[in-house]
Design an enzyme around this catalytic site. Structure first.
Site, PDB file in Angstrom:
ATOM      1  N   TYR A   1      17.575   8.090  13.971  1.00 38.66           N
ATOM      2  CA  TYR A   1      15.584   8.064  13.653  1.00 38.66           C
ATOM      3  C   TYR A   1      16.415   7.471  11.413  1.00 38.66           C
ATOM      4  CZ  TYR A   1      10.883   8.421  11.886  1.00 38.66           C
ATOM      5  OH  TYR A   1      10.261   7.743  10.876  1.00 38.66           O
TER       6      TYR A   1
ATOM      7  N   ARG B   1       8.111  -6.000   8.929  1.00 36.66           N
ATOM      8  CA  ARG B   1       8.733  -5.089   8.176  1.00 36.66           C
ATOM      9  C   ARG B   1       9.542  -3.713   8.701  1.00 36.66           C
ATOM     10  NH1 ARG B   1       8.153  -0.487   7.836  1.00 36.66           N
ATOM     11  NH2 ARG B   1       6.317   0.232   6.844  1.00 36.66           N
TER      12      ARG B   1
ATOM     13  N   LYS C   1      11.058   6.340  17.658  1.00 43.58           N
ATOM     14  CA  LYS C   1      10.091   7.092  17.177  1.00 43.58           C
ATOM     15  C   LYS C   1       9.561   7.586  18.430  1.00 43.58           C
ATOM     16  CE  LYS C   1       8.492   5.217  13.026  1.00 43.58           C
ATOM     17  NZ  LYS C   1       7.877   6.435  11.960  1.00 43.58           N
TER      18      LYS C   1
ATOM     19  N   GLU D   1       3.573   0.083  14.568  1.00 44.77           N
ATOM     20  CA  GLU D   1       4.888   0.984  13.785  1.00 44.77           C
ATOM     21  C   GLU D   1       5.238  -0.642  13.140  1.00 44.77           C
ATOM     22  OE1 GLU D   1       5.402   4.095  13.055  1.00 44.77           O
ATOM     23  OE2 GLU D   1       6.532   3.246  11.864  1.00 44.77           O
ATOM     24  N   ASP D   2       5.532  -0.544  12.110  1.00 45.76           N
ATOM     25  CA  ASP D   2       6.322  -1.562  11.107  1.00 45.76           C
ATOM     26  C   ASP D   2       6.491  -3.173  10.865  1.00 45.76           C
ATOM     27  OD1 ASP D   2       7.854   0.793  10.320  1.00 45.76           O
ATOM     28  OD2 ASP D   2      10.012   0.088  10.050  1.00 45.76           O
TER      29      ASP D   2
ATOM     30  N   ASP E   1       1.009   3.958  11.759  1.00 40.92           N
ATOM     31  CA  ASP E   1       1.767   5.378  11.622  1.00 40.92           C
ATOM     32  C   ASP E   1       2.054   5.095  10.373  1.00 40.92           C
ATOM     33  OD1 ASP E   1       3.546   7.297  11.637  1.00 40.92           O
ATOM     34  OD2 ASP E   1       5.488   5.939  12.454  1.00 40.92           O
ATOM     35  N   ASP E   2       2.253   3.481   9.479  1.00 41.64           N
ATOM     36  CA  ASP E   2       3.380   3.418   7.911  1.00 41.64           C
ATOM     37  C   ASP E   2       1.665   4.085   6.886  1.00 41.64           C
ATOM     38  OD1 ASP E   2       5.270   2.962   8.658  1.00 41.64           O
ATOM     39  OD2 ASP E   2       4.839   1.527   9.970  1.00 41.64           O
TER      40      ASP E   2
ATOM     41  N   ASN F   1      12.722   3.586   3.011  1.00 45.50           N
ATOM     42  CA  ASN F   1      13.347   3.958   3.746  1.00 45.50           C
ATOM     43  C   ASN F   1      14.961   3.024   4.738  1.00 45.50           C
ATOM     44  OD1 ASN F   1      13.102   6.401   4.790  1.00 45.50           O
ATOM     45  ND2 ASN F   1      11.270   5.707   5.817  1.00 45.50           N
TER      46      ASN F   1
ATOM     47  N   ASN G   1       8.376  12.117   5.571  1.00 49.25           N
ATOM     48  CA  ASN G   1       8.169  11.321   6.362  1.00 49.25           C
ATOM     49  C   ASN G   1       7.544  11.112   7.337  1.00 49.25           C
ATOM     50  OD1 ASN G   1       9.271   9.808   9.041  1.00 49.25           O
ATOM     51  ND2 ASN G   1      11.087   8.824   7.577  1.00 49.25           N
TER      52      ASN G   1
HETATM   53  N1  LIG Z   1       8.859   7.666   4.066  1.00 53.54           N
HETATM   54  C1  LIG Z   1       7.883   7.718   5.220  1.00 53.54           C
HETATM   55  O1  LIG Z   1       7.103   7.947   5.802  1.00 53.54           O
HETATM   56  C2  LIG Z   1       7.737   5.654   5.324  1.00 53.54           C
HETATM   57  C3  LIG Z   1       8.756   5.007   3.707  1.00 53.54           C
HETATM   58  N2  LIG Z   1       7.978   3.678   3.821  1.00 53.54           N
HETATM   59  C4  LIG Z   1       8.450   2.802   3.593  1.00 53.54           C
HETATM   60  O2  LIG Z   1       8.337   2.148   2.061  1.00 53.54           O
HETATM   61  C5  LIG Z   1       8.611   1.006   2.248  1.00 53.54           C
HETATM   62  C6  LIG Z   1       6.844  -0.065   1.853  1.00 53.54           C
HETATM   63  O3  LIG Z   1       6.932   0.001   2.956  1.00 53.54           O
HETATM   64  P1  LIG Z   1       4.930  -0.228   3.521  1.00 53.54           P
HETATM   65  O4  LIG Z   1       4.384   0.058   2.548  1.00 53.54           O
HETATM   66  O5  LIG Z   1       4.436  -0.752   4.652  1.00 53.54           O
HETATM   67  O6  LIG Z   1       5.566  -2.428   3.057  1.00 53.54           O
HETATM   68  P2  LIG Z   1       4.456  -3.723   2.606  1.00 53.54           P
HETATM   69  O7  LIG Z   1       5.371  -4.524   2.715  1.00 53.54           O
HETATM   70  O8  LIG Z   1       3.849  -3.107   3.136  1.00 53.54           O
HETATM   71  O9  LIG Z   1       4.387  -2.692   0.971  1.00 53.54           O
HETATM   72  C7  LIG Z   1       5.676  -2.554  -0.359  1.00 53.54           C
HETATM   73  C8  LIG Z   1       5.268  -2.970  -1.710  1.00 53.54           C
HETATM   74  O10 LIG Z   1       5.914  -3.034  -2.788  1.00 53.54           O
HETATM   75  C9  LIG Z   1       5.801  -3.484  -3.467  1.00 53.54           C
HETATM   76  N3  LIG Z   1       7.067  -4.152  -3.946  1.00 53.54           N
HETATM   77  C10 LIG Z   1       8.059  -5.573  -3.164  1.00 53.54           C
HETATM   78  N4  LIG Z   1       8.910  -5.112  -4.837  1.00 53.54           N
HETATM   79  C11 LIG Z   1       9.140  -4.341  -5.669  1.00 53.54           C
HETATM   80  C12 LIG Z   1       9.433  -4.460  -7.105  1.00 53.54           C
HETATM   81  N5  LIG Z   1      10.518  -4.626  -7.130  1.00 53.54           N
HETATM   82  N6  LIG Z   1       8.727  -3.996  -7.996  1.00 53.54           N
HETATM   83  C13 LIG Z   1       7.439  -3.643  -7.948  1.00 53.54           C
HETATM   84  N7  LIG Z   1       6.644  -3.596  -6.227  1.00 53.54           N
HETATM   85  C14 LIG Z   1       7.454  -3.823  -5.552  1.00 53.54           C
HETATM   86  C15 LIG Z   1       4.996  -5.054  -3.312  1.00 53.54           C
HETATM   87  O11 LIG Z   1       4.576  -5.816  -3.821  1.00 53.54           O
HETATM   88  P3  LIG Z   1       4.069  -7.022  -3.640  1.00 53.54           P
HETATM   89  O12 LIG Z   1       2.874  -6.574  -2.603  1.00 53.54           O
HETATM   90  O13 LIG Z   1       3.980  -7.814  -4.972  1.00 53.54           O
HETATM   91  O14 LIG Z   1       4.418  -7.498  -2.476  1.00 53.54           O
HETATM   92  C16 LIG Z   1       4.372  -3.836  -1.901  1.00 53.54           C
HETATM   93  O15 LIG Z   1       2.950  -3.362  -2.356  1.00 53.54           O
HETATM   94  C17 LIG Z   1       9.478   0.498   3.400  1.00 53.54           C
HETATM   95  O16 LIG Z   1      10.894   1.195   2.701  1.00 53.54           O
HETATM   96  C18 LIG Z   1       9.372   1.841   4.590  1.00 53.54           C
HETATM   97  O17 LIG Z   1      10.216   1.985   4.752  1.00 53.54           O
HETATM   98  C19 LIG Z   1       6.596   3.365   4.516  1.00 53.54           C
HETATM   99  C20 LIG Z   1       5.955   4.191   5.650  1.00 53.54           C
HETATM  100  C21 LIG Z   1       6.732   5.801   5.976  1.00 53.54           C
HETATM  101  C1  LIG Z   2       8.994   5.774   8.056  1.00 55.71           C
HETATM  102  C2  LIG Z   2       8.894   4.682   8.602  1.00 55.71           C
HETATM  103  O1  LIG Z   2       7.958   4.444   9.423  1.00 55.71           O
HETATM  104  C3  LIG Z   2       9.092   3.780   8.003  1.00 55.71           C
HETATM  105  O2  LIG Z   2       9.815   3.541   6.851  1.00 55.71           O
HETATM  106  O3  LIG Z   2       8.223   2.033   7.946  1.00 55.71           O
HETATM  107 MG   LIG Z   3       7.450   2.822  10.055  1.00 56.43          MG
END
Ligand SMILES: NC(=O)C1=CN([C@@H]2O[C@H](COP(=O)(O)OP(=O)(O)OC[C@H]3O[C@@H](n4cnc5c(N)ncnc54)[C@H](OP(=O)(O)O)[C@@H]3O)[C@@H](O)[C@H]2O)C=CC1
Ligand SMILES: CC(=O)C(=O)O
Ligand SMILES: [Mg+2]
Length: 591
Positions: free
Chosen positions: A139, A192, A210, A282-283, A305-306, A447, A491
């Site tokens: 993972y 993504r 997953k 997912e993603d 999941d996200d 991540n 996570n």
């Molecule tokens: N720990 C966990 O369980 C999980 C972790 N994640 C992680 O979260 C991260 C984001 O995922 P997700 O929300 O799906 O992605 P999205 O693409 O949906 O969202 C990313 C957000 O970050 C913003 N962003 C990007 N670059 C910057 C920057 N330099 N400064 C400020 N804001 C910024 C984007 O802005 P804008 O909208 O303006 O483009 C957007 O709002 C990934 O790395 C993923 O691995 C996700 C799911 C679960």
């Molecule tokens: C953990 C997860 O789902 C992600 O980083 O997208």
């Molecule tokens: Mg994910």
């Protein structure tokens, strides 16, 4: 009985007389009967279509050197194996010794994948017994690198690939999959992948990873799990030029063409597996993720999941952290870096829980939560140009360009990173959080590790040991001024396996936000005093099967309460029932 089976299967059956088994028919008849997930309890034997050489090549039944003398005689294995007969424990010891010798994480990953393809039960035995050590291998963070290099390391397909070439034939493609009683599908379109961007078809590593957690952490049997990658192309120029790329060599289809393929997939799944199959998105990129969830949330059993799993796990961490930082949920102010799936999903669930606790309307509790995206703080003056999922978070405030400015202006008690951009929680930002709070809550969710908003070392050092820290990818314990801090892993892997198990065992046909809240509560309750002393706001993964059974029981109970559970009668003790349904990786005996 045996001869009947042999006749039925052309003399190729392997009969399994597991001690846990009792009465009944073949494997296919079992699931969804007495126990909703495990191939035990109702059948005296199970059979496979393999024997001899093909039995050794069948990962579901292969036991390698653990085949007994009797099994070697009755299943035409004589001479195909060296004489030694060993236990599963010894095989596990050998495999762990081998895996530990690899210095490069990707080599460990490949060794685990090779094992999964060769001997599935041994793979799960390793993963369950060594979960903290092997989770970072199968993972995050290693799975991220595996996806980036998937074309080069690709050996065998581990899931279904549905590309634009299969348009009009998706149902036929589903029928090509060898297993029929599917309970959980994890599907991605690879746009993504973690915080690594568009990895196209190579995102397949994510559904595969997953689903291996669905089995190891949640006990859903492997044959009920189906990884799917929808390939509509990729906008990743490097991959398009990579000679080893395994996907469609074209730019991403969008609009109607994209929607049509997804719709065909969703309809085919329902037609082929019925309405109780869980489809976990997912993603996906956020411009599709929210739309798909809203569109299919009313007709299918879908879970993103996200958006949803992440929300549930982070709410659990925040609730647990209150023991250390004090106050009630509504006493706190949250600032997010990142306003996408994870950020707005978490924000909404926190606001919902606050609203339930205080009876203050949701529109009001949302005002305790602020988000920063790539253009700065989300404020009312930006409302017209915001994507729909950001609009509820546009509050009255002057424009603020960056995170540091936002921390100073909003004065949050909790800072949550969901931006996908590494090292964005700078020294100055953590120091400002520390000057504002006795114990700042810092969660760096992005991540893999390279994208984490800060490291554990940075959080503890820059806050002088005062931060309560958790991250999406694991960090080692860190010693600061003689005290050892253990960072939690915030996570969604804590949530989705138990959550999915709860849906499966209750035969739920829809997901509801209240299920996310009860899953979150069940997780937060598992954090012990012993954990808190180390600054940990999540329980260790070593207890994950117990945690998953509790989450599953609570989700199932909610499904019954909401009237969306179809498995009747409701089992009296849902925790025990969930546990009894969990897949065991221990070898079965073949007669
Ligand atoms: N720990 C966990 O369980 C999980 C972790 N994640 C992680 O979260 C991260 C984001 O995922 P997700 O929300 O799906 O992605 P999205 O693409 O949906 O969202 C990313 C957000 O970050 C913003 N962003 C990007 N670059 C910057 C920057 N330099 N400064 C400020 N804001 C910024 C984007 O802005 P804008 O909208 O303006 O483009 C957007 O709002 C990934 O790395 C993923 O691995 C996700 C799911 C679960
Ligand atoms: C953990 C997860 O789902 C992600 O980083 O997208
Ligand atoms: Mg994910």
């Amino acid at each position: 009985m045996e001869s009947t089976m042999k006749e039925m299967r052309g003399g190729e059956s392997v009969l399994d007389l597991s001690p846990r088994a009792t009465v009944g028919g073949g494997v296919e008849d079992v699931y969804g009967e007495d126990c909703a997930t495990e191939d035990q309890l109702v059948t005296p034997w199970t059979y496979s279509v393999a024997s001899g050489y093909s039995l050794l090549r069948d990962p579901h039944h292969n036991k390698g050197l653990a085949f007994t003398e009797t099994e070697r005689d009755s299943h035409y294995l004589r001479g195909l194996l060296p004489p030694a007969v060993v236990t599963q424990q010894l095989q596990e010891k050998k495999m762990m010794d081998n895996i530990r010798k690899y210095q490069v994480p990707l080599q460990k990953y490949m060794a685990m994948m090779e094992l999964q393809e060769r001997n599935e039960r041994l793979f799960y035995k390793l993963l369950i017994d060594n979960v903290e050590e092997l989770l970072p291998v199968v993972y995050t963070p290693t799975v991220g690198e595996a996806c980036q290099k998937y074309g080069s390391i690709f050996r065998r397909p581990q899931g279904l690939y549905i590309s634009l070439k299969e348009k009009g034939k998706v149902l036929d493609v589903l029928k090509n999959w060898p297993e029929r009683s599917i309970q959980v599908i994890v599907v991605t379109d690879g746009e993504r992948i973690l915080g690594l961007g568009d990895l196209g078809c190579q995102g397949m590593g994510i559904p595969v990873g997953k689903l291996s957690l669905y089995t190891a952490l949640g006990g859903v049997r492997p044959s009920a799990c189906l990884p799917v990658t929808i390939d509509v192309g990729t906008n990743n120029e490097e991959l398009l030029k990579d000679e080893f790329y395994i996907g469609l060599r074209q730019r991403r289809a969008t609009g109607q063409e994209y929607a049509d393929l997804l719709h065909e997939f969703m309809s085919a799944v329902k037609q082929n597996y019925g309405e109780k199959v869980l489809i976990q998105f997912e993603d996906f990129a956020n411009h599709n993720a929210f739309t798909l969830l809203a569109k299919y949330g009313t007709t299918h059993l879908v879970f993103n999941d996200d958006i949803q799993g992440t929300a549930s796990v982070v709410l659990a961490g925040v609730v647990a952290a209150l023991k250390l930082i004090g106050g009630t949920l509504a006493d706190h102010k949250f600032l997010f870096l990142g306003a996408g799936e994870a950020g707005t999903g978490i924000a909404e669930l926190i606001a919902l829980e606050m609203s339930k606790q205080t009876k203050i309307p949701l529109e009001e509790t949302r005002k305790k939560i602020w988000l920063v995206d790539s253009k700065g703080l989300i404020v009312n003056s930006r409302k017209d140009s915001l994507q729909h999922f950001k609009k509820p978070w546009a509050h009255d405030h002057e424009p603020v360009k960056d995170l540091l400015g936002a921390v100073k202006a909003i004065k949050p008690t909790a800072l949550i990173g969901s931006s996908g951009v590494g090292r964005t929680f700078t020294k100055e930002i953590i120091e400002t959080m520390t000057s504002l709070n006795e114990k700042p809550l810092i969660m760096a969710l992005s991540n893999p590790t390279s994208q984490s908003e800060c490291t554990a070392e940075e959080a503890y050092t820059w806050s002088q040991g005062r931060a309560i820290f958790a991250s999406g990818s694991p960090f080692d314990p860190f010693e600061y001024k003689g005290k050892v801090f253990v960072p939690g892993q915030a996570n969604n892997a804590y949530i989705f396996p138990g959550f999915g198990l709860g849906l499966v065992i209750s035969g739920a046909i829809r997901v509801h936000d209240d299920m996310l809240l009860v899953a979150s509560e069940a997780l937060a309750k598992q954090v012990s005093e012993e954990n808190y002393v180390k600054g940990l706001i999540y329980p260790p993964f070593t207890n994950i099967r117990k945690i998953s059974a509790n989450i599953a029981a609570n989700v199932a109970a909610k499904a019954y309460e909401l009237g969306v559970a179809t498995r009747l009668p409701r089992p009296a003790n849902l925790v025990k029932y969930a546990e009894s349904c969990m897949y065991s990786p221990v070898y079965r005996s073949y007669r």
